[in-house]
Scaffold this active site. Structure first.
Site, PDB file in Angstrom:
ATOM      1  N   GLU B 291      21.188  24.246 -59.888  1.00  0.00           N
ATOM      2  CA  GLU B 291      21.891  25.702 -59.926  1.00  0.00           C
ATOM      3  C   GLU B 291      23.194  25.517 -60.147  1.00  0.00           C
ATOM      4  O   GLU B 291      23.514  26.439 -60.979  1.00  0.00           O
ATOM      5  CB  GLU B 291      21.862  25.962 -58.152  1.00  0.00           C
ATOM      6  N   HIS B 312       4.336   3.845 -55.788  1.00  0.00           N
ATOM      7  CA  HIS B 312       2.706   4.183 -56.031  1.00  0.00           C
ATOM      8  C   HIS B 312       1.992   5.095 -55.849  1.00  0.00           C
ATOM      9  O   HIS B 312       1.209   5.801 -56.107  1.00  0.00           O
ATOM     10  CB  HIS B 312       2.359   3.669 -55.067  1.00  0.00           C
ATOM     11  N   LYS B 426      16.367  38.145 -54.821  1.00  0.00           N
ATOM     12  CA  LYS B 426      16.366  39.215 -53.858  1.00  0.00           C
ATOM     13  C   LYS B 426      16.461  40.684 -53.989  1.00  0.00           C
ATOM     14  O   LYS B 426      16.163  40.896 -52.434  1.00  0.00           O
ATOM     15  CB  LYS B 426      17.773  38.624 -53.067  1.00  0.00           C
TER      16      LYS B 426
END
Lengths: 435, 435
Positions: B291, B312, B426
């Protein structure tokens, strides 16, 4: 049936630099027949056994009976396994058990055991767990095809010390082994001591094994509907049987993501789950995609994200960072919690836009908004939607991505079923420990 | 003191194509003075407040007293917050509380409360949690500087319904607010109802806020030694005060990773923690790095991995996939569990190499082996080692990476303290919800 939306991966939505153009599609279509034939060969040789295992009549043989016994008798199921022996089960149990399973009372679990999947050898958390549980009331399920996995062996040796000290000879009853039917280090122990065991088909690779006893037995122990899991996978296998990108969603995904990696400079594939329950399906996918396709200097890196959480962590980068990613939103149409339980009705003025909504509808709105915002920035993204989260749809999801991965392997012209790159680390580990 | 080993990021270890050469170092050194001056400016303007906040006398003011009261009175602390309001606390509590904290009995928790950090609005897990806990015995801590965060507001509105129905006017006692000292949507509620509150300094960004009341208050409630956390950060801030790459480890990391991204085609930074307890520090780092630096078409994608588990899953790709990553191993010298608790002494022949070892020494051996194997493949990697995991060293770690991030921001010539790219999502969310 899972619904799959490719709209926002197309050049029409995100531009020719970042999206699949008609020319890209034509190239991919021209390669489909050959890739399909490769898959058929892998099926014939048993390498792509994941495809056909779900049709085997004996797949569940003995599992429901033993699982019922474990569920009845034990308070805890502890699985010792790592990588492919753990990730499918982790994904399935998080998706299909009620949230906070291990924190619930036995009554709220309807008498079913708690489940702990131990896929690390951290001494603090492993001995923390052994101190927490009543070992006598615990079924340890040890999963390793070769029986030679260092981590699983180390865990088992530590657990055996505890079991033998507590239970003497009776420890046999607290152990179930899932391993190769003939070969490996665990099978002789099964034979010698008469332990309960299930077999992993020798040709089935760990990361393709969730729909074998590896995933199905422990899932059944905690009451997951493994029959529906297999039914869902079978339905998707049939949906993914045609040699056409248009109608075969597994091929479609495999081809699109191959193209993004090799022709569109998207070396990352972000799986962005908008559901806590589906968070670990992204971890399962990450192993499948990375370990199958990351070889010969090629391969796309899977990145795991969860919405809305990572909107507040990673989305700044996804929106305004380099155009080096393709996204998969994994969403849910109908949550299992009734909307009334989290409905907002009396919000203050600043939040009046929340009135009438519940957490599920807000979550879905944020998913759609994030997808649109990324599209507007030319970031390609597709969406897989679960009508609701249940065993059937999760089975579909597992098979969808197994097919997509194998098909991408054929396009990359690599063997998606081996993992030669992990040998050097294993060798060096032994050298260090033997010093 | 954390030890930091850069050997394997150098060209001498991984070759000139993939490692930092003498010329790279000279370029970076030539830019250090200017970048340092930029940081000084950001400190003077308050943008880089994270640096100086740990020296403020009143940083902990009121926190130990209120935390002791909460700890005494409540069985659960539920934190409502997302992004920077959650990740530091998640990292700190996972690192510093004994494993399986919420599953332990109250006695094994020495009477301290359980901790739930709710950083998503998934209706299934959120209402699952509310059904699980005794709400009357729960302290809800709501964290949002602006008070305008949709997710936190939605959670709070749902919780208030429950609290009011159960407790009437007395619900005030079950709530603590952490928000802006003057502005925003939560402060008026604090004033009007006389709620307990702590302040977030207005200039302090969420992802740099772990060493403020945001992280410190809830951490103190569960008994974390917040004073040592701050002491550790202060020690690292002083270690990171010199304008020299050689002696300032924060600058060194920031510069090296900037160079890998911009000059060595490593658009991913993998943080590979070899400890379950440190797993979420990688999530905290991932927000900080992504960010702060992901803007203007630039930025390096943080990827989280945990050892040995991801050996793995991801190591095949890391070893043989594209050379597009730089790695940070985060390891532990001495685990808090005594080695005797997981010592192996009687291994069968196939595992004789494990005899005499414990899970901690095996884990460390695998870390070293993986680092060596990656180095052999020309994959640059550095190592940060915790002498042991405790509050002091975690405080060092937080400050180390905050400095590294800000310094990298100066080199990228971007503002590491804003996040303009999240606004569109937003806006679209509100539009969808208002329809």
């Amino acid at each position: 049936m899972l619904s799959i939306d490719f709209t926002n991966v197309l050049a029409d939505a995100v531009g020719a630099d970042n999206g699949i153009t008609k020319e890209d599609a034509a190239t991919l279509i021209s390669r489909t027949t050959a890739a399909h034939e490769q898959l058929e060969k892998w099926r014939a040789s048993g390498d792509a056994l994941f495809y056909d295992i779900v049709d085997e009549d004996c797949l569940l043989s003995g599992i429901p009976e033993k699982a019922a016994e474990v569920s009845e008798r034990f308070d805890n199921v502890v699985v010792l396994g790592i990588g492919g022996s753990a990730l499918g089960l982790r994904a399935a149990s998080q998706a299909l058990l009620p949230s906070h399973w291990n924190l619930r009372t036995k009554e709220s679990r309807e008498g079913r055991p708690r489940l702990f999947v131990c896929d690390n050898i951290d001494p603090e958390s492993f001995s923390g767990l052994l101190g927490l549980i009543d070992i006598e009331k615990t079924c340890f399920t040890i999963i390793s095809k070769s029986g030679r996995t260092t981590e699983t062996a180390a865990q088992l040796l530590v657990v055996l010390d505890h079991l033998k000290a507590l239970l003497g000879e009776n420890w046999h009853e607290n152990v179930v082994i899932i391993t190769d039917p003939e070969a490996g280090e665990l099978r002789p122990m099964v034979r010698e001591l008469g332990l309960t065991a299930f077999s992993i088909p020798p040709k089935l690779g760990g990361r393709f094994s969730v729909l074998s006893p590896v995933g199905l037995f422990p899932a059944a122990c905690v009451g997951i509907d493994v029959e529906e899991l297999v039914n869902g996978a079978r339905a998707m296998a049939s949906r993914c049987s045609e040699p056409s990108l248009e109608t075969n969603p597994g091929y479609h995904i495999g081809a699109a993501f191959y193209q993004f990696d090799t022709a569109k400079r998207k070396n990352m594939s972000v799986m962005f789950s908008y559901s806590d329950a589906l968070m670990l399906t992204a971890d399962w996918y990450a192993q499948l995609w990375a370990e199958s396709l990351g070889k010969s200097g090629r391969g796309q890196t899977p990145v795991r994200a969860v919405g809305t959480t990572d909107q507040h962590s990673q989305v700044q980068l996804y929106m305004e960072g380099p155009a080096d990613k393709v996204f998969t939103f994994v969403g849910v149409e109908k949550f299992r919690t009734p909307a009334e339980a989290t409905r907002i009705s009396d919000a203050p003025k600043a939040f009046s836009y929340l009135n009438g909504h519940d957490l599920g509808s807000i979550l879905r709105a944020e998913q759609v908004a994030t997808s649109r915002a990324l599209t507007e920035m030319g970031r390609p993204n597709m969406t897989v939607t679960f009508p609701q989260i249940d065993a059937h749809h999760l089975g579909e999801f597992f098979m969808l991505y197994e097919v997509a991965t194998a098909f991408a392997g054929a396009l990359y012209e690599i063997d998606p079923f081996n993992q030669p790159g992990v040998e050097l680390g294993k060798k060096l580990t032994r050298e260090i420990l033997q010093r």
